[in-house]
Motif scaffolding. Structure first.
Motif: not given
Lengths: 444, 444
Positions: A166-167, A232-233, A238-239, A250-252
């Motif tokens: 998910d990006i 934010v991590a 990451y949110q 998302s993952d990135l």
């Protein structure tokens, strides 16, 4: 102090075109590069991007023909795609440097900075030149939001060992849209976020709308009118939070909201070179406010699209200017722009919007191509063209195209426009039949 | 007796171009067709062939990228491909007839035969005209060997409900080569037989050799220097015997050894129109030995390749000739020819063979393209071009291309040659980058 006829700052396509051109005319030339020899396009831009796109395009063609002659869709192998990309890019810096050295062009690696006496410092070296060319290009624009240090750029995307599930891409300019097309095809869930309702604003609004529909159909989560306000991590993810309070993880996350001129290190004010937020100000001879300093390519504040062949064209122009003293203003041919993907968006010459604004001068044909032979044959899911015709001459003077092969169509029209051909002239050619090009005879 | 200004015999692309053109100039026109309205190209030729080819091309692109970013190869669904083809072709005859009637052009369906008084009989109808245009095209050539009645033609191939497991094609002209590419991709074991060592003799020998290598790599059993002397039915199959005594069996056998002019029914001798084994003799105004009778398209004995756009061009020429009395000899633009398939072979303008024969006039660049960016990107298994450059002008005047996208490359070069562009002129254009077209800037 090392003295040169011309010192070129930036070893990308534009700088190299000038370097080889000027050296070929007997000038004593140096090229300075602070990062990867070869510049953005072959290392982190058009070339590697489109290598990854090869699998995407092939998959797209197979998908379109499901139920129309093909069974099953090939899957994208990210590692193999990336290995193919790296096999290409890994040779670029050393090959570029080798080429310059073999030719006998001086090279300096390091960050260049002008001094108030007009000389240049590159690490331990002091350079002086009769003329300078600044060709440092652009860098990814970083967002100024809380959590900005957590964001990746297109440079990172184009070198990912594995593609996350998910990006999120913040910014639906051509970089964001192209990376969305690649990541989505390769199996990632993609969120493509744009701050207003008008992504790809240099392109025709109707066709951009159609393209967003296609991306959505391909599974991309297109979020328009969405302002990301913080990242934010959270655990390994990451949110993201938006102005309207929406959140997702998302993952990135990649910042793909444009690019900025790479001029900060140069200290151009010290040599009286004026810059703007869009880059280096130049006149129509690519001359800056300091008459011994020229600029070309993406770093320049000019209306031409920031594209590799434009930089090369400007490099050849400056070669002519600095060697034979000819100082005719630069005159550009028509310049095509393409957003690549399973569905490509391309544009050239007079835009439909410009044409509509001058109805006494131009006529726009807005054609749904999906029922045309070539597009029916390949089951192209979305194909449309707006052809701009000059009323008086009958010449085609511009076009905007959406199709899985828009890059080809726009290049055909490039030859048509460049050679001032009317639709009648096209009918006096015999093109291979039935092809995308032979369809041009229907543009009447 | 029904009187017309012009009666056109043959309702294919060439005849229709003339019919609509002449009718548009106010002439009283009739078209006669004995078979399918629309003629060979849309019913049984280029159009349906290339619809079937869509799945073949997409499969080819995926195959090439195996190990380079794609996993698995999509399989061809013959029934779905054929359904797609039929959805296209089934509308052609009625749509064509409808179009003529709507326009107000008289139509007659039946076999046309001239009478000694210069009139024409079509079934119950007697037609007379001030001028005639014969545009009856060509038909598949039947082989004169024992068992010839067992042979199918390309017409049959392009309408097969199911594709047999094993087929033989006798004759490696462009029809045989294209059908071999389609059948092989769709999973059939294909034997492609040619009587001598030189298939596709209108094309460059080196590139033809490379193409035969590709077909062999794709699994086609290419048999050169092989004369089929007899075909017999054995159980549900057909056994072929060659001059050297070789035998094999196939599920179906197709005669693909050329095409012959469709003139037998016309009784042209009755109206003093001279024919040759290659078709109707015409002068450079497409006028036969009877000055009121013209001929165009595949039925004509002329050196131009027998191609749909050539017939259309001739139809427009005859429209001009018969309406404004202008009788300038016909002058053709450069004419591209393409053999379609996973690997395409294309040719245009001055051939490499012609160029080599005049070394003081032409230079030939023979380039292996497989390491060029565009072909590396798509992992094109075989890509090569011979570019013919005029020594004096520096203009590109011809080319022969082998690649999975040769049709595009040859169409770009068509615009280049048609507009008398030199390699330097190409460098003054800006083409979408990186594309097949932008590669043209390397043709120096």
């Amino acid at each position: 102090m090392q003295e040169f006829d011309v010192v070129i700052i930036g070893g990308g396509p534009g700088g190299l075109a000038a370097a080889y051109g000027l050296h070929g005319h007997g000038l004593n030339v140096a090229v300075v590069e602070k990062d990867l020899w070869g510049g953005t396009c072959p290392n982190r831009g058009c070339d590697p991007k489109k290598i990854l796109m090869a699998a995407v395009e092939a998959q797209g063609r197979s998908e379109a023909l499901q139920g129309h002659g093909l069974t099953s869709v090939p899957q994208i192998d990210w590692r193999a795609s990336m290995a193919k990309k790296r096999a290409y890019t890994e040779k670029i810096p050393s090959g570029t440097l080798e080429g310059l050295k073999t030719a006998g062009i001086a090279t300096f690696h390091g960050t260049a900075s002008f001094n108030t006496d007009g000389t240049l410092t590159v690490g331990e070296d002091q350079l002086n030149a009769a003329n300078w060319i600044i060709a440092t290009g652009q860098e990814p624009r970083l967002l100024d939001i809380p959590g900005k240090d957590l964001l990746r750029t297109s440079n990172d995307f184009l070198d990912l060992d594995t593609l996350p599930a998910d990006i999120t891409l913040i910014g639906a300019g051509y970089v964001g849209v192209e990376l969305a097309a690649i990541a989505s095809a390769a199996g990632s869930r993609v969120h493509l976020v744009h701050h207003n309702r008008r992504p790809l604003r240099a392109f025709d609004g109707d066709l951009v709308h159609d393209l967003m529909d296609r991306l959505t159909a391909e599974g991309v989560d297109v979020k328009l009118d969405t302002d990301v306000t913080a990242v934010v991590a959270v655990d390994d993810q990451y949110q993201l939070t938006t102005a309207s309070g929406e959140t997702w993880t998302s993952d990135l996350v990649f910042a793909t909201a444009g690019r900025t001129p790479a001029i900060d290190d140069l200290h151009l004010a010290r040599i009286d070179v004026v810059t703007t937020p869009h880059g280096i100000a130049v006149n129509d001879r690519l001359q800056t406010t300091n008459h011994h300093v020229f600029a070309l390519g993406d770093v320049v504040d000019r209306p031409q699209p920031k594209l590799t062949p434009v930089a090369g064209y400007e490099g050849r122009y400056l070669t002519a200017t600095l060697t034979n003293g000819a100082a005719d203003p630069i005159s550009y041919p028509v310049i095509p722009s393409v957003v690549y993907g399973k569905t490509q968006l391309a544009q050239l010459g007079v835009t439909p919007a410009e044409a509509v604004a001058e109805p006494e001068k131009y006529h726009v044909n807005d054609l749904d191509l999906t029922h045309w032979y070539s597009y029916q044959r390949t089951a192209d899911p979305a194909a449309r063209i707006k052809v701009v015709v000059d009323q008086e001459s009958g010449n085609i003077v511009g076009a905007a195209v959406l199709s899985s092969e828009a890059e080809q169509v726009i290049n055909y029209l490039d030859f048509v426009i460049q050679n001032h051909m009317s639709t009648a002239d096209i009918n006096q050619t015999i093109l291979a039949y039935p092809t995308l090009a032979s369809d041009l005879t229907y543009f009447n």
